[in-house]
Design a protein around this motif. Sequence first.
Motif, mmCIF file in Angstrom:
data_model
loop_
_atom_site.group_PDB
_atom_site.id
_atom_site.type_symbol
_atom_site.label_atom_id
_atom_site.label_comp_id
_atom_site.label_asym_id
_atom_site.label_seq_id
_atom_site.Cartn_x
_atom_site.Cartn_y
_atom_site.Cartn_z
ATOM 1 N N ALA A 175 0.831 -1.197 0.000
ATOM 2 C CA ALA A 175 0.000 0.000 0.000
ATOM 3 C C ALA A 175 0.871 1.255 0.000
ATOM 4 N N VAL A 176 0.439 2.254 -0.746
ATOM 5 C CA VAL A 176 1.146 3.536 -0.775
ATOM 6 C C VAL A 176 0.969 4.235 0.569
ATOM 7 N N GLY A 177 2.071 4.812 1.072
ATOM 8 C CA GLY A 177 1.998 5.543 2.328
ATOM 9 C C GLY A 177 3.198 5.253 3.209
ATOM 10 N N THR A 178 3.110 5.651 4.470
ATOM 11 C CA THR A 178 4.201 5.513 5.423
ATOM 12 C C THR A 178 4.113 4.172 6.142
ATOM 13 N N TRP A 179 5.229 3.471 6.181
ATOM 14 C CA TRP A 179 5.319 2.192 6.888
ATOM 15 C C TRP A 179 6.313 2.350 8.036
ATOM 16 N N GLN A 180 5.925 1.863 9.199
ATOM 17 C CA GLN A 180 6.798 1.889 10.366
ATOM 18 C C GLN A 180 7.485 0.527 10.505
ATOM 19 N N LEU A 196 6.527 -4.734 10.664
ATOM 20 C CA LEU A 196 6.262 -3.690 9.668
ATOM 21 C C LEU A 196 4.767 -3.402 9.667
ATOM 22 N N SER A 197 4.402 -2.135 9.784
ATOM 23 C CA SER A 197 2.979 -1.798 9.843
ATOM 24 C C SER A 197 2.743 -0.418 9.243
ATOM 25 N N ASN A 198 1.512 -0.216 8.788
ATOM 26 C CA ASN A 198 1.129 1.094 8.262
ATOM 27 C C ASN A 198 -0.138 1.617 8.920
ATOM 28 N N GLY A 199 -0.494 1.053 10.055
ATOM 29 C CA GLY A 199 -1.709 1.474 10.742
ATOM 30 C C GLY A 199 -2.890 0.584 10.429
ATOM 31 N N THR A 200 -2.864 -0.050 9.260
ATOM 32 C CA THR A 200 -3.939 -0.966 8.858
ATOM 33 C C THR A 200 -3.428 -2.397 8.788
ATOM 34 N N ILE A 201 -2.262 -2.545 8.195
ATOM 35 C CA ILE A 201 -1.637 -3.857 8.036
ATOM 36 C C ILE A 201 -0.438 -3.939 8.962
ATOM 37 N N SER A 202 -0.316 -5.061 9.658
ATOM 38 C CA SER A 202 0.846 -5.303 10.510
ATOM 39 C C SER A 202 1.389 -6.685 10.186
ATOM 40 N N ASP A 203 2.683 -6.756 9.925
ATOM 41 C CA ASP A 203 3.307 -8.017 9.514
ATOM 42 C C ASP A 203 4.573 -8.212 10.334
ATOM 43 N N THR A 204 4.661 -9.319 11.029
ATOM 44 C CA THR A 204 5.807 -9.611 11.895
ATOM 45 C C THR A 204 6.535 -10.855 11.399
ATOM 46 N N VAL A 205 7.847 -10.764 11.313
ATOM 47 C CA VAL A 205 8.677 -11.892 10.898
ATOM 48 C C VAL A 205 9.691 -12.169 11.999
ATOM 49 N N GLN A 206 9.694 -13.391 12.484
ATOM 50 C CA GLN A 206 10.642 -13.786 13.515
ATOM 51 C C GLN A 206 11.745 -14.644 12.906
ATOM 52 N N HIS A 224 2.656 -10.399 3.650
ATOM 53 C CA HIS A 224 1.360 -9.754 3.809
ATOM 54 C C HIS A 224 1.443 -8.265 3.467
ATOM 55 N N ALA A 225 2.565 -7.652 3.812
ATOM 56 C CA ALA A 225 2.738 -6.222 3.549
ATOM 57 C C ALA A 225 3.184 -5.955 2.118
ATOM 58 N N GLY A 226 3.822 -6.938 1.478
ATOM 59 C CA GLY A 226 4.299 -6.743 0.115
ATOM 60 C C GLY A 226 5.630 -6.031 0.038
ATOM 61 N N LEU A 227 6.434 -6.146 1.107
ATOM 62 C CA LEU A 227 7.743 -5.494 1.155
ATOM 63 C C LEU A 227 8.797 -6.510 1.595
ATOM 64 N N GLU A 228 10.043 -6.161 1.308
ATOM 65 C CA GLU A 228 11.146 -7.051 1.651
ATOM 66 C C GLU A 228 12.344 -6.224 2.094
#
Length: 383
Positions: A175-180, A196-206, A224-228
């Motif tokens: 999604a376009v926007g700011t990711w934390q 990694l989260s943008n307020g709507t989607i949160s994706d955690t990798v351990q 889930h976030a579509g980032l690497e």
Amino acid sequence: MPLTGTTNTAANTALRYLNANSAQAGSSLAKLSSGSRIVKASDDAASLAVGTKIRADVSALRQAAVNTAQASSLLQVADGGLAKIADILLRMKSLAVQAQSGSITDSERNFLDLEYQELISEVGDISGQTKFNGAQLLNGASGKSIDLSAATDSLFNPDSTHANGIAARLSGNAAVGTWQLAYDYTAGSSLGQFTLSNGTISDTVQFTHASNAVVHEGRISFEHAGLELALSNFDFSTTFAAGTQSQLEVAGGETLSFQVGVASGDTITINIDDVRPASLGLTGTSVGTTGSSVTAGDALDAAISELNAARANMGAMMSRFEFAAANLATSVENLDAARSTLLDVDMAAEMTRFTSLQILTQAGVSMLAQANQMPQNLLRLLQ
């Protein structure tokens, strides 16, 4: 049938059957001429509605197949540009390695750097000039891109995607926007995690690591976030404290979206990585000195890795479009068969019916002529 007064009841009956048979023969002739089982809605209103909807779907799917072919062509053009950039990066790597040799001086290294800088410019030219129907493909304008200019803390350098051994890239439809982005680990344990989260989607990798929390190489994919994240000789224990956070921006829009189905949501979006020199981390590098050559070599390793990932992403999308095209061809074939069953006339059966109706029509004409002769018998009674 008896004659009653001046009314020729037999002729009326023959005429009625003649008109009915003639009308049915005309309807049968229309079906045979048009090839359609349903010439007017009254023939089969339900089948007409379903068949018309299927016909519209088939028309849309055929255009979707054209869209799919165009998408494949676009990707082939983009991949051709990426292949040439890959060749250039390999040559630049050779120059960086050559410049690290102790058998040459900085004077010779400056000569090598002349070619090196020209090759950087050529990478920029290819990324800016690779186009399809006027749309630029490799400069980040034909999809989404990572913008780290908003990063203000230690995970990312605001000016480079390769600072501190960490890089970010798209791996899906982020999604376009700011990711934390947050990294955390428990001291003395072997477990760490990225969130990694943008307020709507949160994706955690351990993942597991050594007790000193060192991660040297690898890729961390947030599916889930579509980032690497790409890690290169990265040391969390000496550079970052647990709980470190940063942010990145996903910029751009879904400008390359292809309709590959009937519904408006049946789309495939193409995101082509930005491969300009700055995005590959090559801007400002040189092979003019031994030290700069070592730095350039490390940057080239990361750039080659990122370009390989971009080409892998391109290949994955090309493969997806190939299967989408095959699925569309199958769908068109099956829907056409269903539409044919509903709307197309059975030529053999209809021809048999038409022949039968022709015989009945001819018989009706003959019998009407006979019925019209019957009043002559009545006139003989007046003689």
